[in-house]
Design a protein around this motif. Structure first.
Motif, PDB file in Angstrom:
ATOM      1  N   UNK A 113       0.839  -1.194   0.000  1.00  0.00           N
ATOM      2  CA  UNK A 113       0.000   0.000   0.000  1.00  0.00           C
ATOM      3  C   UNK A 113       0.875   1.246   0.000  1.00  0.00           C
ATOM      4  N   UNK A 114       0.553   2.176  -0.892  1.00  0.00           N
ATOM      5  CA  UNK A 114       1.204   3.486  -0.918  1.00  0.00           C
ATOM      6  C   UNK A 114       0.137   4.551  -0.728  1.00  0.00           C
ATOM      7  N   UNK A 139       4.358   5.491   3.034  1.00  0.00           N
ATOM      8  CA  UNK A 139       3.704   6.783   3.257  1.00  0.00           C
ATOM      9  C   UNK A 139       4.553   7.867   2.617  1.00  0.00           C
ATOM     10  N   UNK A 140       3.970   8.574   1.643  1.00  0.00           N
ATOM     11  CA  UNK A 140       4.735   9.540   0.857  1.00  0.00           C
ATOM     12  C   UNK A 140       4.082  10.919   0.998  1.00  0.00           C
ATOM     13  N   UNK A 141       4.856  11.887   1.485  1.00  0.00           N
ATOM     14  CA  UNK A 141       4.367  13.259   1.670  1.00  0.00           C
ATOM     15  C   UNK A 141       3.153  13.303   2.594  1.00  0.00           C
ATOM     16  N   UNK A 142       3.086  12.357   3.508  1.00  0.00           N
ATOM     17  CA  UNK A 142       1.988  12.273   4.460  1.00  0.00           C
ATOM     18  C   UNK A 142       2.374  11.307   5.563  1.00  0.00           C
ATOM     19  N   UNK A 164       8.620   5.835   5.188  1.00  0.00           N
ATOM     20  CA  UNK A 164       8.096   7.199   5.195  1.00  0.00           C
ATOM     21  C   UNK A 164       9.015   8.052   4.332  1.00  0.00           C
ATOM     22  N   UNK A 165       8.441   8.697   3.318  1.00  0.00           N
ATOM     23  CA  UNK A 165       9.246   9.476   2.370  1.00  0.00           C
ATOM     24  C   UNK A 165       8.751  10.921   2.347  1.00  0.00           C
ATOM     25  N   UNK A 166       9.682  11.860   2.493  1.00  0.00           N
ATOM     26  CA  UNK A 166       9.351  13.284   2.443  1.00  0.00           C
ATOM     27  C   UNK A 166      10.315  14.003   1.512  1.00  0.00           C
ATOM     28  N   UNK A 167       9.805  15.043   0.865  1.00  0.00           N
ATOM     29  CA  UNK A 167      10.653  15.901   0.054  1.00  0.00           C
ATOM     30  C   UNK A 167      11.298  16.970   0.918  1.00  0.00           C
TER      31      UNK A 167
END
Length: 215
Positions: A113-114, A139-142, A164-167
């Motif tokens: 799940x993304x 979890x991307x940008x959230x 968990x991925x953030x810019x």
């Protein structure tokens, strides 16, 4: 004044990278963010779709014009208005959709799940109560839904690999939200691999490829 509710059959839209078949070994369920549409969100994953990797993009059922009263339309998973009702509707919708897709397989694929932006909270809220299990949660940008039941989620995600991925230039992420997520992660008592890329509130194709191909 008396408030009541009425449940009825509702049709929703979703998109697949291809037809489900027995070649599929990995199913990725990708949740779009606020104001996006599933068709265009799925296009960001097409370069990773293979015979063995299927992408499913559910579309949120709340729609609005993105500006004024005309032009482009986007979907969102919920607003503050009738929030709990929207959450319950989302869960019934997603339970039925995913179970229906999985019935296409004799040999069940691995489930990933993304969730992107608002879709991250919806994805964690739904996945934590879904009867199935996840191999990967990205979890991307959230982040995790702040109202997620931690005791249930802790057991549900016990065997799940979580990213968990953030810019680095994401203006929608602030120190306050990061602090709240840190507390949630501590409450889950789970290892979360935290990654960063040079960019804003968006998907990064190269990092996305590395994670998906590693899963």
């Amino acid at each position: 004044m008396i408030r009541s509710t009425h449940r009825f059959t509702y049709e929703s839209t979703y998109f697949l990278s291809k037809e489900p078949d027995e070649k599929v070994k990995d199913l990725w369920i990708v949740f779009h963010g606020y104001g996006q549409l599933a068709e265009y969100f799925l296009r960001k994953f097409q370069f990773l779709a293979t015979e063995e990797r299927l992408f499913l993009a559910p579309e949120a059922t709340n729609y609005s014009y993105l500006k004024d009263f005309k032009g482009r339309v986007g979907a969102n998973w919920m607003t503050r208005h009738e929030r709990e009702l929207a959450i319950a509707n989302n869960h019934r919708y997603l339970d039925g959709l995913v179970e229906g897709i999985l019935e296409s397989f004799e040999q069940k694929p691995r489930i990933h799940v993304l969730g992107f932006s608002q879709g991250a909270a919806t994805a964690t809220r739904w996945a934590s109560q879904w009867k199935g299990s996840l191999d990967t949660l990205l979890l991307w940008a959230g982040g995790f839904a702040e109202d997620m039941a931690l005791d249930i989620a802790r057991d549900k995600f016990e065997e799940t690999t979580i990213f968990s991925v953030l810019g680095s230039q994401d203006q929608l992420i602030n120190e306050e939200s990061l602090a709240r997520q840190k507390i949630l992660i501590q409450g889950l008592d789970r290892d979360v691999e935290q990654l960063e890329f040079q960019g804003g509130h968006e998907l990064d194709s190269e990092l996305l490829r590395k994670i998906v191909e590693k899963a």
